[in-house]
Design a protein around this motif. Sequence first.
Motif, mmCIF file in Angstrom:
data_model
loop_
_atom_site.group_PDB
_atom_site.id
_atom_site.type_symbol
_atom_site.label_atom_id
_atom_site.label_comp_id
_atom_site.label_asym_id
_atom_site.label_seq_id
_atom_site.Cartn_x
_atom_site.Cartn_y
_atom_site.Cartn_z
ATOM 1 N N PRO A 1 0.827 -1.213 0.000
ATOM 2 C CA PRO A 1 0.000 0.000 0.000
ATOM 3 C C PRO A 1 0.863 1.266 0.000
ATOM 4 C CG PRO A 1 -0.077 -1.090 2.138
ATOM 5 C CD PRO A 1 0.679 -1.990 1.235
ATOM 6 N N ILE A 2 0.274 2.335 -0.529
ATOM 7 C CA ILE A 2 1.003 3.612 -0.571
ATOM 8 C C ILE A 2 1.097 4.178 0.851
ATOM 9 C CG2 ILE A 2 0.887 5.998 -1.447
ATOM 10 C CD1 ILE A 2 -0.714 4.705 -3.858
ATOM 11 N N THR A 3 2.268 4.694 1.179
ATOM 12 C CA THR A 3 2.475 5.265 2.508
ATOM 13 C C THR A 3 1.849 6.656 2.589
ATOM 14 O OG1 THR A 3 4.530 4.055 2.642
ATOM 15 C CG2 THR A 3 4.256 5.846 4.206
ATOM 16 N N GLU A 4 1.025 6.860 3.618
ATOM 17 C CA GLU A 4 0.374 8.160 3.801
ATOM 18 C C GLU A 4 0.644 8.685 5.213
ATOM 19 O OE1 GLU A 4 -3.808 7.870 2.984
ATOM 20 O OE2 GLU A 4 -3.445 6.857 1.085
ATOM 21 N N GLY A 5 0.805 9.993 5.330
ATOM 22 C CA GLY A 5 0.967 10.624 6.642
ATOM 23 C C GLY A 5 2.224 10.175 7.373
ATOM 24 N N ILE A 6 2.216 10.410 8.666
ATOM 25 C CA ILE A 6 3.363 10.053 9.507
ATOM 26 C C ILE A 6 2.875 9.099 10.598
ATOM 27 C CG2 ILE A 6 5.097 10.949 11.115
ATOM 28 C CD1 ILE A 6 4.991 13.584 9.532
ATOM 29 N N ALA A 7 3.559 7.989 10.754
ATOM 30 C CA ALA A 7 3.176 7.007 11.780
ATOM 31 C C ALA A 7 3.554 7.535 13.168
ATOM 32 C CB ALA A 7 3.876 5.687 11.512
ATOM 33 N N PRO A 8 2.818 7.102 14.203
ATOM 34 C CA PRO A 8 3.099 7.610 15.570
ATOM 35 C C PRO A 8 4.544 7.405 16.020
ATOM 36 C CG PRO A 8 1.033 6.425 15.542
ATOM 37 C CD PRO A 8 1.642 6.218 14.184
ATOM 38 N N ASN A 9 5.168 6.334 15.581
ATOM 39 C CA ASN A 9 6.553 6.070 16.022
ATOM 40 C C ASN A 9 7.543 6.132 14.867
ATOM 41 O OD1 ASN A 9 5.416 3.714 14.934
ATOM 42 N ND2 ASN A 9 6.956 2.457 15.916
ATOM 43 N N GLN A 10 7.138 6.806 13.780
ATOM 44 C CA GLN A 10 8.053 6.930 12.639
ATOM 45 C C GLN A 10 9.215 7.845 13.015
ATOM 46 O OE1 GLN A 10 6.057 8.147 9.046
ATOM 47 N NE2 GLN A 10 7.962 8.636 7.998
ATOM 48 N N PRO A 11 10.442 7.406 12.806
ATOM 49 C CA PRO A 11 11.554 8.299 13.153
ATOM 50 C C PRO A 11 11.684 9.433 12.133
ATOM 51 C CG PRO A 11 12.374 6.216 12.275
ATOM 52 C CD PRO A 11 10.878 6.097 12.321
ATOM 53 N N PHE A 12 12.185 10.548 12.593
ATOM 54 C CA PHE A 12 12.446 11.694 11.714
ATOM 55 C C PHE A 12 13.432 11.260 10.631
ATOM 56 C CE2 PHE A 12 14.593 16.010 11.246
ATOM 57 C CZ PHE A 12 13.539 16.554 10.531
ATOM 58 N N SER A 13 13.207 11.759 9.390
ATOM 59 C CA SER A 13 13.946 11.229 8.233
ATOM 60 C C SER A 13 15.462 11.406 8.343
ATOM 61 C CB SER A 13 13.451 11.872 6.948
ATOM 62 O OG SER A 13 13.559 13.268 7.076
ATOM 63 N N LEU A 14 15.908 12.543 8.933
ATOM 64 C CA LEU A 14 17.356 12.723 9.073
ATOM 65 C C LEU A 14 17.778 11.939 10.309
ATOM 66 C CD1 LEU A 14 17.418 16.449 8.153
ATOM 67 C CD2 LEU A 14 18.493 14.638 6.857
ATOM 68 N N ASN A 15 18.280 10.762 10.020
ATOM 69 C CA ASN A 15 18.436 9.775 11.075
ATOM 70 C C ASN A 15 19.758 9.919 11.831
ATOM 71 O OD1 ASN A 15 17.772 7.655 12.625
ATOM 72 N ND2 ASN A 15 18.359 6.098 11.133
ATOM 73 N N PHE A 16 19.785 10.851 12.774
ATOM 74 C CA PHE A 16 20.956 10.946 13.656
ATOM 75 C C PHE A 16 20.470 11.395 15.032
ATOM 76 C CE2 PHE A 16 20.816 14.718 10.894
ATOM 77 C CZ PHE A 16 20.506 15.688 11.820
ATOM 78 N N ASP A 17 21.360 11.375 15.945
ATOM 79 C CA ASP A 17 20.997 11.710 17.323
ATOM 80 C C ASP A 17 20.850 13.229 17.447
ATOM 81 O OD1 ASP A 17 20.799 12.188 19.982
ATOM 82 O OD2 ASP A 17 22.501 10.949 20.583
ATOM 83 N N HIS A 18 19.596 13.676 17.556
ATOM 84 C CA HIS A 18 19.335 15.121 17.536
ATOM 85 C C HIS A 18 19.841 15.835 18.787
ATOM 86 C CE1 HIS A 18 16.961 15.074 13.845
ATOM 87 N NE2 HIS A 18 16.750 13.827 14.208
#
Lengths: 212, 427
Positions: free
Chosen positions: B216-233
């Motif tokens: 299925p096509i991905t829509e919106g942002i999942a509750p536990n989806q990590p932020f796309s820039l994947n590093f320790d903020h």
Amino acid sequence: MAALTHICKHCKAETVFDISGNHYDACNSCQKPFIRHEAAPLAEEILENCETLSPIIIGTKGKIGADTYTVTGCITLFQNRTTVNLYSILYNHGLYGYILECDGDLSLIDHVNEHPGNKLKEARVGKEIDINQFGMAYCYCLDKTNYISIKGKGKMIFPKFDNSIFCSFYSKDKKVAFCFFSKEHTTLLLGKLYTLNELNLSSIRPIHDWYK
Amino acid sequence: MIGINSTYPTPLVLSCLQCKKDIKLITHQRAASFCCEACGAYSIYDKQKEIKSSYTFIKAKDIAFKLGSVFKIEGLEFVLINYLIKEETSYKTNWIEYTLFHPVEGYWTLSESDGHYNLMKPYKYYLQNFGNIRNIHVEDKGNFQLYNKYKFKIKHAAGEFFSDIRDKELPACADFVAPPYILSYEKTTDEIYWYLGEYTTPKTVKSWITDDLNFPITEGIAPNQPFSLNFDHTSFIRMTVASVVLLFIIQAILSGFITDAKEVSKQTYYHGDSLSQRTYVSEPFEITVNNSAADFDIASNLNNNWLETDFTLVNETTGDQYFFSGALEFYAGYTDGESWSEGSNQSTLTVSRLTKGKYHYNVHVTNDITKPFGYLGVSVIQNVPLTSNFIIVLLCLTVFPIYIYFRRKRFDRKQWQNSDYSPYDNE
């Protein structure tokens, strides 16, 4: 004194009891399982041909610390919500022990208490209870055992599993407790969670392609 | 011996009581019920070999995976034994839960919602108080925030189940999130199941199976989806703050070394004709420090007037020329009972990388022909600290973190917009 024996109701063969007290075994001739109760030594109707999905089988060997053990039998409890395999293991020092398997969790039972008191009947799912010799325990499941099946031989820790209530607990430090309730009896098993590797098992079922 | 085999029992094939199609039960030793994928007929499977028809589910559409598919996860072969489409009772949102079974690991769940996947594993969490708890801590995973509390109904089902899925009691559920993890519980009077899940991309899910499937096509942002820039903020912010502090320290130290800023030329030019453009040539002056910067302070006495200056600085020794320009404007007035002013009669122009030597400058002035400017004063101060490099480095250090901060903030707000417990509701 003559040895106590069991006459198989299916093939009429005689099997000599080689375990004292309540236990389960299979007929030497036709391999049909039976349960020996000291109080009422009649074979119960139990399910046959019920396999488990666990890699542990009769004859599986293991090692914990300095002790080695061999799996001698298994009681499978078919419950409303899940299926529990209670394996009997015979240690090298001659004592029986248990491994309880449920939904992938393996627990080595190191203590059996057949008179834990009535306080355990107050257990409620999602609540804590203080269990003697265990500490604070978190109750996560109350289930009813509908049927059992038996394979091999081992000690019966509970006179009658059918229609008993099975209650599961865990602690904050990977300890586990299981309690079987019936009208007449309560049995408490205390142990600890182990992984398959930690049980150092050999002679298990090969897991590769298990579904074929 | 009966019931003992060194190999796994083969799957059991049964006929659906309703449509008579074959149903393959892979975990038939544990299965307590099953639902025909073809017609939706749901049956209770008794261990004494009785099958009782119980209910018919509406057949589900667009299921990505086939029952019996093998998923190779973490080197283990799991088999898809069932799927459930659940509907949240309040907002009527749907999601799919695929149950995967492995003889050692037990039951894992792959859940899918709006094209987002989570691999959920059973977990033993010790929570005594279910009341108003909003935050919980999980060892090695950190702090989890309550995202939602809900109940669900099963809308569609297929496959084999280890219990009767049509229990009357709707479980009370809650999700706690700490991206990429999610901690969930389902609680009834008789049991509480805790699951620890991890956000899983469709690409990872595809890598577990060999079948070529349409996801299925991905829509919106999942509750536990990590932020796309994947590093320790947190580390990133700390590093940025430390870099900026270090930059200020370096600037302060370097400025401390430059203690001999000195005026080397000061000249004043008067407006003595009616030309709109004119060029003045300065007296020669000495720049005595190599590779230094100099400030050209320009000043005038403009009133509702402007002027522009174009400088050509000439090194008389080497012939090198430096071109720079600046403007002055000053306006003032009295409007609606209030006096106002804008602009300034002073400005500073900085020239860098000057070599030692004798210099003069030509300044070309442009102004409004109808408004004489009075005078133009030019002071040259050599060996001044250069702030432009500092500002450029400061901008380089802060622009990306600021961009990330606002992007992250937007992401978080969107991520929490479907939660009843959003920390952004009061902002």
